[in-house]
Scaffold this motif. Structure first.
Motif, short mmCIF file in Angstrom:
data_model
loop_
_atom_site.label_atom_id
_atom_site.label_comp_id
_atom_site.label_asym_id
_atom_site.label_seq_id
_atom_site.Cartn_x
_atom_site.Cartn_y
_atom_site.Cartn_z
N ASP A 58 6.24 -5.79 -9.55
CA ASP A 58 5.44 -5.70 -10.87
C ASP A 58 4.08 -6.54 -10.61
OD1 ASP A 58 4.65 -5.41 -13.46
OD2 ASP A 58 5.73 -6.98 -14.27
N ASP A 59 3.33 -5.83 -9.87
CA ASP A 59 2.05 -6.30 -9.21
C ASP A 59 1.08 -5.38 -8.83
OD1 ASP A 59 0.04 -8.21 -8.64
OD2 ASP A 59 1.05 -8.92 -6.85
N VAL A 60 0.09 -5.61 -8.74
CA VAL A 60 -1.18 -4.74 -8.29
C VAL A 60 -0.66 -4.21 -6.82
CG1 VAL A 60 -3.33 -4.56 -7.44
CG2 VAL A 60 -2.95 -5.92 -9.75
N PHE A 61 -1.09 -2.98 -6.69
CA PHE A 61 -0.76 -2.31 -5.51
C PHE A 61 -1.99 -1.23 -5.10
CE2 PHE A 61 1.25 0.49 -8.31
CZ PHE A 61 0.70 1.99 -7.92
N CYS A 62 -2.11 -0.90 -3.79
CA CYS A 62 -3.07 -0.06 -3.16
C CYS A 62 -2.58 1.29 -2.87
CB CYS A 62 -3.64 -0.49 -1.95
SG CYS A 62 -4.65 -2.29 -2.00
N MET A 63 -3.29 2.37 -3.12
CA MET A 63 -2.94 3.67 -2.89
C MET A 63 -3.99 4.45 -2.27
SD MET A 63 -2.79 7.12 -3.97
CE MET A 63 -2.86 7.34 -5.72
N THR A 64 -3.55 5.38 -1.26
CA THR A 64 -4.37 5.98 -0.47
C THR A 64 -3.71 7.43 -0.01
OG1 THR A 64 -6.40 6.23 0.91
CG2 THR A 64 -4.37 5.26 1.89
N TYR A 65 -4.53 8.30 0.60
CA TYR A 65 -3.97 9.71 1.01
C TYR A 65 -3.77 9.29 2.66
CZ TYR A 65 -5.67 11.36 -3.50
OH TYR A 65 -5.96 11.54 -4.86
N GLY A 66 -2.86 10.10 3.23
CA GLY A 66 -2.65 10.08 4.53
C GLY A 66 -3.46 10.90 5.39
N ASP A 67 -4.86 11.17 5.14
CA ASP A 67 -5.75 11.86 5.98
C ASP A 67 -7.25 11.49 5.99
OD1 ASP A 67 -6.18 12.54 3.34
OD2 ASP A 67 -5.85 14.70 3.74
N GLY A 68 -7.42 10.38 5.46
CA GLY A 68 -8.87 10.00 5.41
C GLY A 68 -9.21 8.41 5.90
N LEU A 69 -10.45 8.27 6.47
CA LEU A 69 -10.74 7.06 7.43
C LEU A 69 -11.86 6.43 6.97
CD1 LEU A 69 -9.68 7.97 10.91
CD2 LEU A 69 -8.39 6.63 9.39
N SER A 70 -12.17 5.34 6.67
CA SER A 70 -13.15 4.71 6.15
C SER A 70 -13.31 3.40 6.70
CB SER A 70 -13.25 4.59 4.62
OG SER A 70 -14.22 3.88 4.09
N ASP A 71 -14.43 2.49 6.66
CA ASP A 71 -14.64 1.36 6.90
C ASP A 71 -14.80 0.58 5.53
OD1 ASP A 71 -17.25 1.98 5.83
OD2 ASP A 71 -18.35 1.17 7.59
N LEU A 72 -13.88 0.91 4.58
CA LEU A 72 -14.25 0.30 3.33
C LEU A 72 -13.62 -0.98 3.49
CD1 LEU A 72 -13.93 0.44 0.09
CD2 LEU A 72 -11.81 1.26 0.38
N ASP A 73 -14.27 -2.29 2.45
CA ASP A 73 -13.79 -3.48 2.57
C ASP A 73 -12.62 -3.53 1.56
OD1 ASP A 73 -13.55 -6.28 2.01
OD2 ASP A 73 -15.49 -6.70 2.39
N ILE A 74 -11.52 -3.46 1.95
CA ILE A 74 -10.18 -3.29 1.06
C ILE A 74 -10.16 -4.51 0.31
CG2 ILE A 74 -7.88 -3.07 0.85
CD1 ILE A 74 -7.82 -0.91 2.85
N GLY A 75 -10.40 -5.80 0.83
CA GLY A 75 -10.39 -6.92 0.38
C GLY A 75 -11.37 -7.09 -0.78
N ALA A 110 0.97 -1.08 -0.07
CA ALA A 110 -0.05 0.10 0.01
C ALA A 110 0.95 1.41 0.09
CB ALA A 110 -0.97 0.04 1.07
N VAL A 111 0.68 1.94 -0.90
CA VAL A 111 1.36 3.41 -1.14
C VAL A 111 0.43 4.42 -0.45
CG1 VAL A 111 2.13 5.23 -2.42
CG2 VAL A 111 2.52 2.74 -3.31
N ILE A 112 0.98 5.26 0.56
CA ILE A 112 0.31 6.28 1.20
C ILE A 112 0.93 7.38 1.07
CG2 ILE A 112 -0.67 7.10 3.54
CD1 ILE A 112 -0.23 4.18 4.56
N LEU A 113 0.22 8.58 0.56
CA LEU A 113 0.87 9.93 0.13
C LEU A 113 0.79 10.74 1.40
CD1 LEU A 113 -1.00 10.53 -3.33
CD2 LEU A 113 0.96 9.53 -2.88
N ALA A 114 1.83 11.00 2.20
CA ALA A 114 1.87 11.61 3.19
C ALA A 114 2.85 12.69 3.34
CB ALA A 114 2.44 10.68 4.36
N GLY A 115 2.74 13.72 2.11
CA GLY A 115 3.64 14.93 1.96
C GLY A 115 3.16 16.26 1.78
N GLY A 116 1.87 16.31 1.81
CA GLY A 116 1.38 17.60 1.57
C GLY A 116 1.44 18.53 2.78
N PHE A 117 1.13 20.03 2.74
CA PHE A 117 1.20 20.92 3.64
C PHE A 117 0.11 20.95 4.81
CE2 PHE A 117 4.10 22.23 0.40
CZ PHE A 117 5.28 22.73 1.10
N GLY A 118 -0.85 20.36 4.15
CA GLY A 118 -2.32 20.36 5.09
C GLY A 118 -2.65 21.67 5.58
N THR A 119 -2.84 22.65 4.61
CA THR A 119 -2.84 24.08 5.01
C THR A 119 -4.31 24.47 5.79
OG1 THR A 119 -3.54 24.39 2.90
CG2 THR A 119 -1.31 24.83 3.46
#
Length: 263
Positions: A119-136, A3-12
Motif C-alpha cells: 500500500d505505497d507508491v510504486f513505479c511502472m514502465t514497459y519492457g521495451d524503452g530506454l531513457s536517462d530519466l531522473d527517476i528519483g 517497479a512494475v515492468i510490463l513484459a508480456g506483449g507479442f512485439g509484432t
C-alpha cells in the motif's frame, strides 16, 4: 518502493527478434533490454521488481532462475555433482515474475499483480524503452503534488534530418530534430495503488480508460523529460540502441561499472 515492468506483449513490429523470444529479452550489448531497464531503476535505489509475463514468459523466468550463473565465474564438478561460484557479479535484486496471460491488455496486467504491491507508491514502465530519466526526481515530484498518478512526458526524436530554409535557399541542415514539439507518453509512471480502481478487467488498455479517467478527474500529473528517450519498436530501433551501446556513450547508462560484465 517497487517497479512494475510490463513484459508480456507479442512485439509484432520486431518480429525478426520476437519470433524466438519475448521482446524484453531482445539483447542490447549482450544483455536483455529488460536488464538495462532494471539497472536504470536500481541506480535510483529501486531493487524490487514485479515483472508481468505473457508471451514466452518462461524464457524470462529461466533467465532470472539462472541469473547467478549468468553473472558469475563458476566451476562445475560434474563427477562430484558440485557447483562452485568463484565471483558473484549478480545484482542484489528481488524479482517477482507473474504470469499475467498472453492475451491480457496492459491495464489488465497491472491489475493482476495488485497482490504483489504494498500500500505505497510504486513505479511502472514497459519492457521495451530506454531513457536517462531522473527517476528519483520524478518520484519526488509525485510525492509533492499528492495526486494518484504521474506520467513522464517526452518529445520523440525525429526520424529524418531537417532542412533549414531561408526563402528559396537551403541555409543549413539539422540532424534529426525533435518531432513536432508535441509531448507524448514516455512510459515511465509513478503511481498510487488506488489507480488500480480505474482498471475493471483483463481487456482494459492502461493507456485508454484508466489514464483518460485519471486525467479527467485531475489526478494525472506530468513530469517533463527533455533528455534521451528511445523505444525499441522495430529492428531499426534495436540496431540504433546497439550502436549507442557499442560506442561507449549510451545515454541511458547512468549507473557505474560495478563489475566488468556491467559495462
Amino acid at each position: 518502493m517497487k517497479a512494475v515492468i510490463l513484459a508480456g506483449g507479442f512485439g509484432t513490429r520486431l518480429s525478426e527478434e520476437t519470433v524466438a523470444r519475448p521482446k524484453p529479452m531482445v539483447e542490447i550489448g549482450g544483455k536483455p533490454i529488460l536488464w538495462h531497464i532494471m539497472k536504470l531503476y536500481a541506480h535510483f535505489g529501486i531493487v524490487e521488481f514485479v515483472i508481468c509475463l505473457g508471451y514466452k514468459g518462461y524464457m524470462i523466468k529461466e533467465y532470472f532462475a539462472n541469473y547467478l550463473l549468468h553473472m558469475s565465474d563458476v566451476t562445475i564438478d560434474i563427477a562430484g555433482n558440485r557447483l562452485q561460484i568463484h565471483q558473484n557479479h549478480a545484482d542484489a535484486w528481488k524479482v517477482t515474475l507473474v504470469d499475467t496471460g498472453e492475451a491480457t491488455q496492459t491495464g489488465g496486467r497491472l491489475k493482476r499483480v495488485a497482490r504483489y504491491l504494498e500500500d505505497d507508491v510504486f513505479c511502472m514502465t514497459y519492457g521495451d524503452g530506454l531513457s536517462d530519466l531522473d527517476i528519483g526526481a520524478e518520484i519526488a515530484f509525485h510525492r509533492q503534488h499528492g495526486g494518484l498518478a504521474t506520467i513522464c512526458a517526452v518529445q520523440p526524436p525525429g526520424r529524418f534530418g531537417a532542412l533549414e530554409l531561408a526563402a528559396e535557399r537551403v541555409a543549413g541542415f539539422r540532424e534529426k530534430p525533435l518531432g513536432d514539439s508535441a509531448w507524448i507518453n514516455g512510459g515511465f509512471f509513478v503511481l498510487s495503488p488506488r489507480v488500480l480502481d480505474f482498471v475493471s478487467g483483463d481487456q482494459i488498455l492502461w493507456e485508454r480508460e484508466p489514464l483518460e479517467s485519471l486525467a479527467s478527474t485531475g489526478q494525472l500529473f506530468v513530469f517533463r523529460h527533455a533528455g534521451f528517450w528511445q523505444p525499441m519498436d522495430t529492428l531499426r530501433d534495436r540496431n540504433h540502441l546497439e550502436d549507442l551501446w557499442n560506442s561507449g556513450k549510451a545515454p541511458w547508462k547512468v549507473w557505474e561499472n560495478e563489475h566488468p560484465d556491467h559495462r
